[in-house]
Design a protein around this motif. Sequence first.
Motif, mmCIF file in Angstrom:
data_model
loop_
_atom_site.group_PDB
_atom_site.id
_atom_site.type_symbol
_atom_site.label_atom_id
_atom_site.label_comp_id
_atom_site.label_asym_id
_atom_site.label_seq_id
_atom_site.Cartn_x
_atom_site.Cartn_y
_atom_site.Cartn_z
ATOM 1 N N ILE A 61 0.860 -1.185 0.000
ATOM 2 C CA ILE A 61 0.000 0.000 0.000
ATOM 3 C C ILE A 61 0.894 1.233 0.000
ATOM 4 N N PHE A 62 0.568 2.155 -0.892
ATOM 5 C CA PHE A 62 1.212 3.464 -0.927
ATOM 6 C C PHE A 62 0.215 4.485 -0.385
ATOM 7 N N VAL A 63 0.645 5.326 0.539
ATOM 8 C CA VAL A 63 -0.185 6.430 1.026
ATOM 9 C C VAL A 63 0.362 7.684 0.361
ATOM 10 N N ASN A 64 -0.417 8.236 -0.567
ATOM 11 C CA ASN A 64 0.043 9.355 -1.391
ATOM 12 C C ASN A 64 -0.556 10.678 -0.946
ATOM 13 N N ARG A 102 4.953 1.165 -10.170
ATOM 14 C CA ARG A 102 3.810 0.242 -10.107
ATOM 15 C C ARG A 102 3.971 -0.863 -11.136
ATOM 16 N N THR A 103 4.439 -0.510 -12.331
ATOM 17 C CA THR A 103 4.677 -1.504 -13.379
ATOM 18 C C THR A 103 5.744 -2.506 -12.932
ATOM 19 N N GLN A 104 6.802 -2.015 -12.310
ATOM 20 C CA GLN A 104 7.862 -2.896 -11.818
ATOM 21 C C GLN A 104 7.336 -3.842 -10.743
ATOM 22 N N LEU A 105 6.512 -3.318 -9.838
ATOM 23 C CA LEU A 105 5.934 -4.176 -8.795
ATOM 24 C C LEU A 105 5.086 -5.285 -9.399
ATOM 25 N N LEU A 106 4.246 -4.938 -10.366
ATOM 26 C CA LEU A 106 3.395 -5.936 -11.017
ATOM 27 C C LEU A 106 4.248 -7.003 -11.702
ATOM 28 N N ALA A 107 5.334 -6.582 -12.340
ATOM 29 C CA ALA A 107 6.227 -7.529 -13.015
ATOM 30 C C ALA A 107 6.891 -8.476 -12.016
ATOM 31 N N MET A 108 7.058 -8.042 -10.779
ATOM 32 C CA MET A 108 7.667 -8.866 -9.728
ATOM 33 C C MET A 108 6.630 -9.759 -9.044
ATOM 34 N N GLY A 109 5.355 -9.635 -9.446
ATOM 35 C CA GLY A 109 4.315 -10.470 -8.851
ATOM 36 C C GLY A 109 3.602 -9.849 -7.663
ATOM 37 N N TRP A 110 3.837 -8.591 -7.420
ATOM 38 C CA TRP A 110 3.189 -7.880 -6.316
ATOM 39 C C TRP A 110 1.969 -7.124 -6.845
ATOM 40 N N THR A 111 0.982 -6.935 -5.973
ATOM 41 C CA THR A 111 -0.134 -6.052 -6.296
ATOM 42 C C THR A 111 -0.056 -4.864 -5.350
ATOM 43 N N TYR A 112 -0.647 -3.774 -5.779
ATOM 44 C CA TYR A 112 -0.527 -2.545 -4.992
ATOM 45 C C TYR A 112 -1.877 -1.849 -4.862
ATOM 46 N N LEU A 113 -1.952 -0.994 -3.862
ATOM 47 C CA LEU A 113 -3.114 -0.137 -3.651
ATOM 48 C C LEU A 113 -2.594 1.257 -3.343
ATOM 49 N N ASP A 114 -3.153 2.244 -4.034
ATOM 50 C CA ASP A 114 -2.850 3.641 -3.718
ATOM 51 C C ASP A 114 -3.969 4.174 -2.846
ATOM 52 N N VAL A 115 -3.613 4.666 -1.674
ATOM 53 C CA VAL A 115 -4.567 5.332 -0.788
ATOM 54 C C VAL A 115 -4.176 6.802 -0.783
ATOM 55 N N TRP A 116 -5.160 7.650 -1.028
ATOM 56 C CA TRP A 116 -4.901 9.086 -1.138
ATOM 57 C C TRP A 116 -5.176 9.776 0.187
ATOM 58 N N GLU A 117 -4.427 10.813 0.428
ATOM 59 C CA GLU A 117 -4.545 11.607 1.650
ATOM 60 C C GLU A 117 -5.989 12.050 1.896
ATOM 61 N N CYS A 118 -6.683 12.461 0.837
ATOM 62 C CA CYS A 118 -8.059 12.938 1.006
ATOM 63 C C CYS A 118 -9.002 11.811 1.414
ATOM 64 N N GLU A 119 -8.674 10.569 1.057
ATOM 65 C CA GLU A 119 -9.507 9.428 1.448
ATOM 66 C C GLU A 119 -9.366 9.121 2.932
ATOM 67 N N LEU A 120 -8.257 9.540 3.511
ATOM 68 C CA LEU A 120 -8.022 9.258 4.925
ATOM 69 C C LEU A 120 -8.711 10.256 5.844
ATOM 70 N N VAL A 121 -9.276 11.306 5.268
ATOM 71 C CA VAL A 121 -10.057 12.241 6.077
ATOM 72 C C VAL A 121 -11.242 11.488 6.669
ATOM 73 N N ALA A 122 -11.847 10.656 5.849
ATOM 74 C CA ALA A 122 -12.912 9.768 6.323
ATOM 75 C C ALA A 122 -12.273 8.404 6.545
#
Length: 141
Positions: A61-64, A102-122
């Motif tokens: 998970i990336f918190v952006n 993100r492309t490199q992570l997918l190529a390595m077999g990992w999945t990712y999620l981007d969580v945005w700062e504004c989503e963390l308000v709620a």
Amino acid sequence: MADFMTAAQRSVHMAKIRSKNTKPELALRRALHAVGYRYRLHDNSLPGRPDLVFVARQKVIFVNGCFWHGHDCPVGTRLPKSNTEFWRDKRNRNQDRDRLQRTQLLAMGWTYLDVWECELVADSFALTKAREFLGTPRLMS
């Protein structure tokens, strides 16, 4: 419009902006830990040094920050009135780098999620999004 800070003041201000252990990241970490998820932090061996790494699940998970990564929310779409071209280029480079990582992570077999700062308000929205991505937490014994 001229900057209201001197170059030295701006430098001090920008130096205080952290790339890890930010308030949004800490909020998500606390919420996920409270419901039973365990993770590693900022793994240097993975592209982009993801904020949260779930090794057994091969998920990260990336918190952006909305401003820095050019999210499509009001904060992310707003550009400063001074030095606009610099900030546009800076955010474009950040977005290009994010796509590559993100492309490199997918190529390595990992999945990712981007969580945005504004989503963390709620908190509940970001937590629900993360739980759907991660699946059921492992039972602790």
